[in-house]
Design an enzyme around this catalytic site. Structure first.
Site, short mmCIF file in Angstrom:
data_model
loop_
_atom_site.label_atom_id
_atom_site.label_comp_id
_atom_site.label_asym_id
_atom_site.label_seq_id
_atom_site.Cartn_x
_atom_site.Cartn_y
_atom_site.Cartn_z
N ASP A 130 -8.11 -7.58 4.38
CA ASP A 130 -7.28 -8.30 3.73
C ASP A 130 -6.68 -9.38 4.55
O ASP A 130 -5.90 -10.39 4.73
CB ASP A 130 -5.83 -7.68 3.27
CG ASP A 130 -6.13 -6.98 1.90
OD1 ASP A 130 -6.89 -7.29 1.24
OD2 ASP A 130 -5.32 -5.91 1.80
N SER A 189 1.03 -1.07 0.04
CA SER A 189 -0.02 0.10 0.01
C SER A 189 0.82 1.25 -0.01
O SER A 189 0.52 2.18 -0.62
CB SER A 189 -0.82 0.00 1.18
OG SER A 189 -1.74 -1.27 1.22
N GLN A 221 -10.07 2.50 -2.53
CA GLN A 221 -9.14 2.81 -3.69
C GLN A 221 -9.59 3.83 -4.42
O GLN A 221 -9.22 4.63 -5.08
CB GLN A 221 -8.92 1.50 -4.37
CG GLN A 221 -8.06 0.31 -3.87
CD GLN A 221 -7.70 -0.71 -4.56
OE1 GLN A 221 -8.45 -0.92 -5.51
NE2 GLN A 221 -7.04 -1.55 -3.98
N ARG A 244 -13.50 -13.62 -1.64
CA ARG A 244 -12.56 -14.38 -0.68
C ARG A 244 -13.54 -14.97 0.44
O ARG A 244 -12.89 -16.14 0.82
CB ARG A 244 -11.48 -13.24 -0.08
CG ARG A 244 -10.28 -13.04 -0.94
CD ARG A 244 -9.32 -11.92 -0.22
NE ARG A 244 -8.40 -11.69 -1.21
CZ ARG A 244 -7.51 -10.59 -1.11
NH1 ARG A 244 -7.95 -9.91 -0.10
NH2 ARG A 244 -6.59 -10.38 -1.78
N ARG A 264 -3.35 -13.87 -1.52
CA ARG A 264 -3.67 -13.81 0.00
C ARG A 264 -4.24 -15.25 0.31
O ARG A 264 -3.82 -15.80 1.31
CB ARG A 264 -4.44 -12.78 0.40
CG ARG A 264 -3.98 -11.38 0.13
CD ARG A 264 -4.31 -10.30 1.24
NE ARG A 264 -3.69 -9.19 0.87
CZ ARG A 264 -2.49 -8.69 0.93
NH1 ARG A 264 -1.50 -9.49 1.51
NH2 ARG A 264 -1.88 -7.54 0.75
N LYS A 274 -12.58 -8.38 -3.86
CA LYS A 274 -10.98 -8.38 -4.04
C LYS A 274 -10.70 -9.17 -5.23
O LYS A 274 -11.45 -9.25 -5.96
CB LYS A 274 -10.69 -9.05 -2.75
CG LYS A 274 -10.68 -8.23 -1.50
CD LYS A 274 -9.98 -6.83 -1.69
CE LYS A 274 -9.97 -6.03 -0.18
NZ LYS A 274 -9.23 -4.75 -0.23
N GLY A 294 -5.28 -3.82 -9.00
CA GLY A 294 -6.57 -3.04 -8.92
C GLY A 294 -6.39 -1.61 -8.17
O GLY A 294 -6.78 -0.61 -8.60
N ARG A 352 -13.10 -6.21 -12.15
CA ARG A 352 -13.13 -5.17 -11.19
C ARG A 352 -14.00 -4.19 -11.11
O ARG A 352 -14.00 -3.42 -12.30
CB ARG A 352 -11.74 -4.90 -10.53
CG ARG A 352 -10.65 -6.07 -10.34
CD ARG A 352 -10.86 -6.77 -9.03
NE ARG A 352 -10.61 -6.08 -7.86
CZ ARG A 352 -9.37 -6.10 -7.41
NH1 ARG A 352 -8.40 -6.62 -7.84
NH2 ARG A 352 -9.09 -5.41 -6.46
N ARG A 391 1.43 4.21 -3.37
CA ARG A 391 1.31 5.59 -3.06
C ARG A 391 2.54 6.50 -3.15
O ARG A 391 2.33 7.63 -3.86
CB ARG A 391 0.28 5.83 -1.71
CG ARG A 391 -1.02 5.15 -1.65
CD ARG A 391 -1.39 5.03 -0.23
NE ARG A 391 -2.92 4.44 -0.35
CZ ARG A 391 -3.12 3.29 -0.66
NH1 ARG A 391 -2.49 2.34 -1.12
NH2 ARG A 391 -4.40 2.96 -0.59
#
Length: 429
Positions: free
Chosen positions: A311, A21, A166, A342, A384, A338, A89, A118, A25
């Protein structure tokens, strides 16, 4: 694919990988800053490299090395080709907003099969409110996305807070280009707020200020106009999402491990993994920049609100399989949005191993069985799930075969090597 067998003991010191993350950024912010920035300890994972690629397409000069990235930012340029962001994403959402500020023309953004499923419509609708023309090529609210260069003509945008943070991050990083001060107004309660705190933290380091609005009848963010991103030297901290697999391994197995490069006062929401395992009964030691674990611990099931920690759900699901009683995961509708659904994937795949899991609309109810059996597991190319299911496989009888292990390159490229270094019985075939 991965072959995972029962592991009796893990021991050693292991560094958590850099934060995905923060790297996303930071590289985008540095690319928007006029001048030289250095990112130390970046995540050299596929998703973050996709952000670097997109920034190059928009005019930045970026040199990627293992321990640092050098970025020379400049004014945005019109990309000379389609921007392919792979499976990222985060890149898709942020770059869609940013690319509206190219000087003229259009930007076209797309990615792999997963990315082209997505949801994007909430962001496209928000950009329309700001006077920006953007649309899905197939008019179905998903990539490929076309964005037309244009000035921001409105100083207020309304967007749901419960779908994807996001979308809001994209607006936060785009609105400083506005000629006037702007507001982002949330129309529903906010989920995944820690990710927005990360955005605010990174932007602050690059000279961009964002204020939170908390009023009786209004929640959102205020962004001053005519702000400029400023270059800087920035060090990326370790990733708590990725560290959660190391921590869960130590909690569940006979262990003596130290996980380094995770910070006690991090703004990452997924630092909550420490409190979760403590509430379940694991007496882990958290220090300023590391976690020490001597397992195994006798765990008990608890109720966990995953509003801000989507997550962590795969990790929690595995922990719940080995806890006494019921572990209840709730407020996780957004976990279905996601890389895959999930919630469904955890329920279906862990059930193959003998787990007692009930899928709910917003979460899971896991009743600890303390016993799993090796099976062949699908991961839908979700990094994940690969890492969480690896932990389950190390505690299961027999052999567990996990498909799609290549996806770990997204967030934890050396996952297999690091796990093997502390004694985990896993092999790539």
């Amino acid at each position: 694919m991965l072959i995972v067998k029962r592991t009796s003991e893990v021991k050693g010191i292991i560094n958590a990988p850099p934060s995905k993350s923060y790297t996303h950024r930071a590289v985008i912010s540095a690319s928007l800053a006029n001048g030289l920035s250095i990112l130390k300890n970046p995540l050299n994972g596929a998703d973050c490299l996709s952000s670097a690629h997109a920034c190059r397409m928009l005019g930045a000069e970026i040199t990627n090395e293992v321990e640092k990235w050098t970025i020379i930012g400049s004014k945005l340029k019109v990309p000379d080709n389609i921007i392919d962001i792979g499976n990222s994403g985060t890149t898709l959402r942020i770059i869609t907003g940013i690319s509206s500020q190219i000087p003229d023309g259009y930007a076209v953004i797309t990615g792999d099969d997963s990315i082209r499923k997505r949801p994007m419509q909430p962001l496209l609708d928000a950009l329309k409110q700001l006077g920006i023309e953007s649309f899905s090529t197939r008019n179905n609210g998903i990539a490929p996305i076309i964005v037309k260069a244009g000035k921001i003509t409105s100083n207020s945008v309304k967007i749901r807070g419960d779908m994807s943070s996001q979308f809001i991050t994209s607006l936060m990083m785009t609105l400083p280009f506005s000629e006037t001060d702007s507001e982002i107004i949330l129309t529903t309660p906010l989920k995944s707020e820690p990710y927005l705190n990360i955005t605010i933290d990174v932007l602050d380091k690059f000279g961009v200020k964002i204020e939170k609005i908390v009023e009786e009848n209004k929640t959102g963010y205020k962004i001053k106009g005519k702000q400029s991103y400023r270059p800087c030297e920035y060090t990326i901290e370790g990733d708590y999402s990725s560290a959660s697999y190391l921590i869960a391994t130590g909690v569940l197995l006979n262990s003596d491990i130290e996980v380094k490069n995770v910070f006690k006062n991090s703004k990452q929401g997924d630092r909550e993994i420490i409190e979760i395992v403590k509430k379940m009964g694991a007496d882990v030691e958290i220090n300023e920049n590391n976690v020490k674990i001597k397992g195994p611990y006798n765990l008990k099931g608890i109720e966990i609100d995953v509003t801000n920690i989507p997550d962590l759900v795969p990790t929690i699901a595995v922990l719940g399989c080995f806890a006494e009683g019921k572990t209840v995961v709730y407020n996780g509708e957004h976990v279905r949005l996601k890389e895959c659904d999930r919630l469904n994937a955890c329920a279906v795949e862990l059930s193959k191993m003998g787990a007692d899991i009930e899928e709910k609309p917003d979460g899971l109810i896991i009743t600890g069985t303390h016993k799993l059996t090796g099976s062949k597991l699908k991961t839908h190319d979700d990094h994940r799930l690969v890492m969480a299911f690896t932990i389950a496989g190390m505690l299961a009888d027999g052999e567990t075969v996990i498909e799609g292990e290549e996806s770990v390159k997204i967030s934890f490229p050396d996952f297999v090597d690091k796990m093997k270094s502390i004694g985990c019985n896993i092999e790539v075939i």
